[in-house]
Design an enzyme around this catalytic site. Structure first.
Site, PDB file in Angstrom:
ATOM      1  N   ILE A 198      71.997  79.426  17.682  1.00  0.00           N
ATOM      2  CA  ILE A 198      72.304  79.047  18.587  1.00  0.00           C
ATOM      3  C   ILE A 198      73.243  79.962  19.190  1.00  0.00           C
ATOM      4  CG2 ILE A 198      74.001  76.994  19.226  1.00  0.00           C
ATOM      5  CD1 ILE A 198      73.014  75.823  16.652  1.00  0.00           C
ATOM      6  N   CYS A 199      72.204  79.952  20.740  1.00  0.00           N
ATOM      7  CA  CYS A 199      72.835  81.329  21.768  1.00  0.00           C
ATOM      8  C   CYS A 199      74.655  80.660  21.876  1.00  0.00           C
ATOM      9  CB  CYS A 199      72.622  80.931  23.072  1.00  0.00           C
ATOM     10  SG  CYS A 199      73.003  81.960  24.452  1.00  0.00           S
ATOM     11  N   VAL A 200      75.489  81.865  21.376  1.00  0.00           N
ATOM     12  CA  VAL A 200      76.963  81.481  21.698  1.00  0.00           C
ATOM     13  C   VAL A 200      77.513  81.120  23.029  1.00  0.00           C
ATOM     14  CG1 VAL A 200      77.168  84.142  21.398  1.00  0.00           C
ATOM     15  CG2 VAL A 200      79.462  82.974  20.626  1.00  0.00           C
ATOM     16  N   ALA A 221      76.580  77.590  24.092  1.00  0.00           N
ATOM     17  CA  ALA A 221      77.332  76.580  22.829  1.00  0.00           C
ATOM     18  C   ALA A 221      78.783  76.562  22.661  1.00  0.00           C
ATOM     19  CB  ALA A 221      77.550  77.404  21.092  1.00  0.00           C
TER      20      ALA A 221
END
Lengths: 102, 130
Positions: free
Chosen positions: B77-79, B82
């Site tokens: 998941i892209c931080v 997110a």
């Protein structure tokens, strides 16, 4: 180098199919998925545009997404090939690269 | 072949998550490797564990989690995406002093470099979403 283009929106909704067909070079493949499958229907506003492109590019449509929308294969433009998900995977490996028109 | 997958669309939005899931299932069934799925933009919502869809509906988050376990797929998941959308793991919880976390088993939060790496490592990168 061959490219597989995927288009996932209806030509009535977005211009992605038009842009894709304008830019796809000879020998490319175009796979219509999700609402993009409406681009494969004959007798529609987009039909002529797709037929004109089919001299240079191969057009495929994802069968399960046609079925989900109640579009019978008899309503498709002549020459459009119906594939399932295995066929989708094969198209990505048969071509050198994949470009998603999202 | 080695596949990288990018999902840009949230679950239950249009169809991209389910299309991507079906593609991944077909690819592994045909003997290909799915190296990583990178969830970007609203796609990060594919990784929350607090979704409780109706029982006769597909549980997209759980399906990803099961696929990852069965086929050893890295779900990233892209931080930045997110943080904007309230997705957190242990590290994010601690760093941002949150009162809990909500990441689904089998997912991890990391940066865009993971997408670039997937593009370099994989034979094909296939993108799903809006």
């Amino acid at each position: 180098m061959s490219i597989l283009h995927t288009v996932n929106k209806s030509p009535l909704d977005r211009t992605t199919l038009k842009s894709c067909l304008n830019l796809a070079v000879k020998g490319a493949s175009v796979l219509l998925i999700e609402d993009g499958v409406y681009g494969a229907v004959s007798g529609a506003e987009s039909t002529q545009m797709v037929q004109d492109a089919m001299g240079d590019v191969a057009v495929y449509v994802l069968g399960p997404d046609l079925k989900a929308r109640g579009v019978d294969e008899s309503r498709l433009i002549d020459g459009v090939k119906v594939v399932d998900y295995d066929g989708f995977v094969d198209l990505t490996t048969d071509n050198d690269t994949v470009s998603a028109w999202v | 072949m080695k596949f990288g997958i990018q999902v840009n669309e949230g679950p239950y939005t249009h169809e991209a998550s389910v299309t991507a899931i079906n593609f991944v299932k077909s690819a592994v069934a045909k003997g290909h490797e799915v190296f990583r799925v990178f969830f970007y933009h609203d796609g990060v919502n594919n990784g929350t564990r607090y979704a409780t869809p109706p029982q006769d509906d597909i549980n997209i988050q759980q399906t990803w989690s099961n696929l990852a376990k069965e086929h050893n797929i890295d779900l990233v998941i892209c931080v930045a995406a997110a943080q904007r959308r309230g997705l957190a793991d242990d590290g994010e919880q601690e760093r941002n002093k949150l009162d809990g976390n909500n990441i689904m088993d089998g997912f991890r939060i990391s940066g865009l470099g993971q997408l670039i790496e997937a593009g370099i490592e994989c034979d094909r990168l296939v993108v799903f979403g809006d």
